[in-house]
Design a protein around this motif. Sequence first.
Motif, PDB file in Angstrom:
ATOM      1  N   GLU A   1       6.101  23.025  -1.461  1.00 10.41           N
ATOM      2  CA  GLU A   1       5.660  21.651  -1.186  1.00 10.41           C
ATOM      3  C   GLU A   1       6.467  20.675  -2.036  1.00 10.41           C
ATOM      4  OE1 GLU A   1       0.896  22.321  -0.190  1.00 10.41           O
ATOM      5  OE2 GLU A   1       1.501  21.546  -2.159  1.00 10.41           O
ATOM      6  N   ARG A   2       6.714  19.504  -1.457  1.00  7.95           N
ATOM      7  CA  ARG A   2       7.343  18.420  -2.209  1.00  7.95           C
ATOM      8  C   ARG A   2       6.629  17.114  -1.845  1.00  7.95           C
ATOM      9  NH1 ARG A   2       9.327  18.264  -6.496  1.00  7.95           N
ATOM     10  NH2 ARG A   2      10.680  16.488  -6.011  1.00  7.95           N
TER      11      ARG A   2
ATOM     12  N   GLN B   1       9.406  15.283 -10.311  1.00  7.23           N
ATOM     13  CA  GLN B   1       8.197  14.746  -9.707  1.00  7.23           C
ATOM     14  C   GLN B   1       8.469  13.592  -8.744  1.00  7.23           C
ATOM     15  OE1 GLN B   1       6.000  13.792 -13.314  1.00  7.23           O
ATOM     16  NE2 GLN B   1       4.750  15.632 -13.077  1.00  7.23           N
ATOM     17  N   ILE B   2       9.686  13.061  -8.756  1.00  4.89           N
ATOM     18  CA  ILE B   2      10.013  11.928  -7.885  1.00  4.89           C
ATOM     19  C   ILE B   2       9.950  12.375  -6.420  1.00  4.89           C
ATOM     20  CG2 ILE B   2      11.833  10.291  -7.223  1.00  4.89           C
ATOM     21  CD1 ILE B   2      12.819  10.385 -10.105  1.00  4.89           C
ATOM     22  N   PRO B   3       9.326  11.588  -5.545  1.00  2.00           N
ATOM     23  CA  PRO B   3       9.242  11.982  -4.133  1.00  2.00           C
ATOM     24  C   PRO B   3      10.615  12.257  -3.515  1.00  2.00           C
ATOM     25  CG  PRO B   3       7.769  10.143  -4.570  1.00  2.00           C
ATOM     26  CD  PRO B   3       8.585  10.338  -5.817  1.00  2.00           C
ATOM     27  N   ASP B   4      10.620  13.197  -2.586  1.00  2.00           N
ATOM     28  CA  ASP B   4      11.867  13.545  -1.901  1.00  2.00           C
ATOM     29  C   ASP B   4      12.242  12.517  -0.842  1.00  2.00           C
ATOM     30  OD1 ASP B   4      11.907  15.834  -3.410  1.00  2.00           O
ATOM     31  OD2 ASP B   4      12.221  17.186  -1.713  1.00  2.00           O
ATOM     32  N   LYS B   5      11.249  11.787  -0.361  1.00  4.10           N
ATOM     33  CA  LYS B   5      11.522  10.902   0.766  1.00  4.10           C
ATOM     34  C   LYS B   5      10.508   9.755   0.774  1.00  4.10           C
ATOM     35  CE  LYS B   5      12.332  11.152   5.800  1.00  4.10           C
ATOM     36  NZ  LYS B   5      13.763  10.793   5.674  1.00  4.10           N
ATOM     37  N   VAL B   6      10.977   8.593   1.271  1.00  5.25           N
ATOM     38  CA  VAL B   6      10.097   7.450   1.500  1.00  5.25           C
ATOM     39  C   VAL B   6      10.068   7.147   2.987  1.00  5.25           C
ATOM     40  CG1 VAL B   6       9.661   5.005   1.068  1.00  5.25           C
ATOM     41  CG2 VAL B   6      10.573   6.444  -0.764  1.00  5.25           C
ATOM     42  N   ILE B   7       8.891   6.983   3.526  1.00  9.09           N
ATOM     43  CA  ILE B   7       8.738   6.580   4.927  1.00  9.09           C
ATOM     44  C   ILE B   7       8.007   5.243   4.946  1.00  9.09           C
ATOM     45  CG2 ILE B   7       7.743   7.165   7.178  1.00  9.09           C
ATOM     46  CD1 ILE B   7       7.875  10.124   6.291  1.00  9.09           C
ATOM     47  N   PHE B   8       8.677   4.200   5.410  1.00 10.27           N
ATOM     48  CA  PHE B   8       8.059   2.881   5.501  1.00 10.27           C
ATOM     49  C   PHE B   8       7.311   2.761   6.828  1.00 10.27           C
ATOM     50  CE2 PHE B   8      11.602   1.922   2.519  1.00 10.27           C
ATOM     51  CZ  PHE B   8      10.832   1.476   1.453  1.00 10.27           C
TER      52      PHE B   8
ATOM     53  N   MET C   1       0.862  -1.190   0.000  1.00  6.07           N
ATOM     54  CA  MET C   1       0.000   0.000   0.000  1.00  6.07           C
ATOM     55  C   MET C   1       0.894   1.233   0.000  1.00  6.07           C
ATOM     56  SD  MET C   1      -3.062   1.142   2.669  1.00  6.07           S
ATOM     57  CE  MET C   1      -3.920  -0.408   2.431  1.00  6.07           C
ATOM     58  N   ALA C   2       0.410   2.302  -0.653  1.00  5.75           N
ATOM     59  CA  ALA C   2       1.227   3.513  -0.745  1.00  5.75           C
ATOM     60  C   ALA C   2       0.344   4.748  -0.750  1.00  5.75           C
ATOM     61  CB  ALA C   2       2.086   3.486  -2.007  1.00  5.75           C
ATOM     62  N   ALA C   3       0.812   5.781  -0.083  1.00  3.68           N
ATOM     63  CA  ALA C   3       0.138   7.083  -0.083  1.00  3.68           C
ATOM     64  C   ALA C   3       1.183   8.159  -0.325  1.00  3.68           C
ATOM     65  CB  ALA C   3      -0.566   7.325   1.243  1.00  3.68           C
ATOM     66  N   VAL C   4       0.823   9.154  -1.106  1.00  7.68           N
ATOM     67  CA  VAL C   4       1.717  10.282  -1.370  1.00  7.68           C
ATOM     68  C   VAL C   4       1.035  11.549  -0.871  1.00  7.68           C
ATOM     69  CG1 VAL C   4       2.815  11.683  -3.153  1.00  7.68           C
ATOM     70  CG2 VAL C   4       2.865   9.192  -3.333  1.00  7.68           C
ATOM     71  N   ILE C   5       1.778  12.350  -0.114  1.00 11.14           N
ATOM     72  CA  ILE C   5       1.243  13.607   0.410  1.00 11.14           C
ATOM     73  C   ILE C   5       2.224  14.744   0.135  1.00 11.14           C
ATOM     74  CG2 ILE C   5      -0.052  12.467   2.235  1.00 11.14           C
ATOM     75  CD1 ILE C   5       2.167  13.528   4.184  1.00 11.14           C
ATOM     76  N   ALA C   6       1.729  15.952   0.288  1.00 14.01           N
ATOM     77  CA  ALA C   6       2.578  17.134   0.182  1.00 14.01           C
ATOM     78  C   ALA C   6       3.210  17.426   1.532  1.00 14.01           C
ATOM     79  CB  ALA C   6       1.760  18.323  -0.278  1.00 14.01           C
ATOM     80  N   ALA C   7       4.526  17.564   1.539  1.00 19.75           N
ATOM     81  CA  ALA C   7       5.238  17.987   2.750  1.00 19.75           C
ATOM     82  C   ALA C   7       5.767  19.399   2.521  1.00 19.75           C
ATOM     83  CB  ALA C   7       6.379  17.035   3.057  1.00 19.75           C
TER      84      ALA C   7
ATOM     85  N   TYR D   1       3.280  13.707   9.041  1.00 15.98           N
ATOM     86  CA  TYR D   1       4.533  13.773   8.280  1.00 15.98           C
ATOM     87  C   TYR D   1       4.706  15.054   7.469  1.00 15.98           C
ATOM     88  CZ  TYR D   1       4.212   8.756   9.280  1.00 15.98           C
ATOM     89  OH  TYR D   1       4.098   7.534   9.902  1.00 15.98           O
ATOM     90  N   GLY D   2       3.779  16.000   7.595  1.00 16.73           N
ATOM     91  CA  GLY D   2       3.824  17.185   6.750  1.00 16.73           C
ATOM     92  C   GLY D   2       5.040  18.066   6.959  1.00 16.73           C
ATOM     93  N   ASN D   3       5.695  17.954   8.107  1.00 15.47           N
ATOM     94  CA  ASN D   3       6.872  18.793   8.389  1.00 15.47           C
ATOM     95  C   ASN D   3       8.188  18.018   8.316  1.00 15.47           C
ATOM     96  OD1 ASN D   3       5.317  21.129   8.905  1.00 15.47           O
ATOM     97  ND2 ASN D   3       4.907  20.427  10.993  1.00 15.47           N
ATOM     98  N   VAL D   4       8.129  16.792   7.789  1.00 16.54           N
ATOM     99  CA  VAL D   4       9.301  15.927   7.863  1.00 16.54           C
ATOM    100  C   VAL D   4      10.489  16.482   7.075  1.00 16.54           C
ATOM    101  CG1 VAL D   4       8.661  14.472   5.874  1.00 16.54           C
ATOM    102  CG2 VAL D   4      10.017  13.502   7.752  1.00 16.54           C
ATOM    103  N   LEU D   5      10.237  17.229   6.004  1.00 15.65           N
ATOM    104  CA  LEU D   5      11.340  17.776   5.214  1.00 15.65           C
ATOM    105  C   LEU D   5      11.961  19.009   5.873  1.00 15.65           C
ATOM    106  CD1 LEU D   5       9.897  17.424   1.586  1.00 15.65           C
ATOM    107  CD2 LEU D   5      11.398  15.850   2.840  1.00 15.65           C
TER     108      LEU D   5
END
Length: 542
Positions: free
Chosen positions: A476-477, A507-514, A463-469, A535-539
């Motif tokens: 935003e990324r 467009q490639i995500p900046d980070k992956v969080i498992f 399963m995968a979700a992509v959000i704006a950070a 996770y919105g402030n993780v970057l």
Amino acid sequence: MLGNMMFQPLLISNMIEHAGRYHADSLVISKNTDLSITETTWGQVHENSKRFANALQALGAVQGDRIATIAWNNHRHLESWYAISGSGMVCHTINPRLFPEQLVFIINDADDKVLLFDKTFLPLVKAVKPMLKCVEHYICLDAPDSAVTEQLPDVLFYDDVIAQQSTQYTWPVLDELSASSLCYTSGTTGNPKGVLYSHRSTVLHSYAICMPDSLNISARDIMLPVVPMFHVNAWGTPYAAAMVGCTLVLPGPGLDGASLVHLIDTFKVSVALGVPTIWQGLINAALQTGTTLESLKRNVVGGSACPPAMLQIFKEKFDCETIHAWGMTETSPLGSSCQFKAKHQSLSDEEKLKIRLSQGRPPFGVDLRLTDEEKGTHELERDGHASGNLQIKGHWIIQNYFGKAESALTSDGWFDTGDIATLDADGYLKISDRSKDLIKSGGEWISSVELENLAMGHPKIAMAAVIAAIHPKWDERPILIAIKKAETDLSEAELLDYYADKVAKWQIPDKVIFVNSIPLSGTGKMLKKDLRELYGNVLLNS
């Protein structure tokens, strides 16, 4: 000059009368809260709906009263639906997975007079009962149980209530514009908003569902609505099932993959309906057991975009046609479904797949358009490329929210869905994102749905979700939150490399969080609002 044809109002009671008269021996198979199976028929559902209509009248309920249900998909719940709406009351289905504060708000806002519930939800009902201002009767949709009575002394039991009543009941002749059912939206900011359907809109919507170019439901089908009856009335399928008299398999609380595989194989289900997260569980269970789901000829995917990999697995592994559909609570819900036209039959498999990945085209009864601004009226080209705000109008589309006098429509009468999409000349719809889930990076838009679908194509991702950070330079990324499949090893670098030849580099995500789990709503949608809070402030912190 008027035509010389008979007029009869379009009423929900007509559908259960039809099922009871012409499909009386067709089965309604139901899994109960104790996981036992009950086999009944449309004839019995018809009779019990009349018994319960008499019971509601005996309890003092009158036309226009809202009757709430907090229940799974089962035969008692189905019977109550037809009793409530058919007798002129309003069937208010409630999502039990909402926060207790939201449940209290919804029940009080609807001014519900009676609350029906499955035993599963007794703790929830007991907890909110002191805060409910209007509920006069509580009815448990299970067989009599002393354990329930101990916790809720004034409770009534559905089986007892209908046993005392006659099957003789004459459905009232209502205005077809009368309210029939009430659903509240999920995933909105602030309190949920009510959408009040009419008999007319529901019957017309049922016709649309059954059409071959839509979900193609007939008396020959054995249908499994996995989508809950508390989610936009199970996409209207219990009404359509009565209209055509198909066999209905109701899964109760057993929505896990293994339970669904067992129901499909045991009862020879031909068509099933649900959200992608449900189908992922089904696929995993089917692959583990080795079943080919031989009876399953088509499945309907809605609620959120169907990952391409899922669509291909259903076709290649199970020879099952996937119908991609789109809709929302405010649209009853059907807005579009993906079926081919004659001119598409000669296309290659690859070209057909591109069409299958769209959300399809609208049936007769609704119309779609794109505008260049939210609530705007300037229409964009239907060229398959221009992207804009998706708006809809039609016979089963909301006009205003329950209890709200102001219109929910644009100045020229369209409902703005909040989706960003493209439309081609044939009406094929491609949702790129919810407007609130689009990612704006350095002034350019990135679709979270596209990035999620690509991640789901990786063989090691469950399963995968992509959000704006938030990003200090680019505003935003995208970041990817992912669940690995069991017993697999996958690094962040490997997963990001997977994107390299599939999307533009920026467009490639900046980070992956498992993670081990992704929060889901009561209807199986990923709760991106919760993910953004986590996770919105993780970057900013890296």
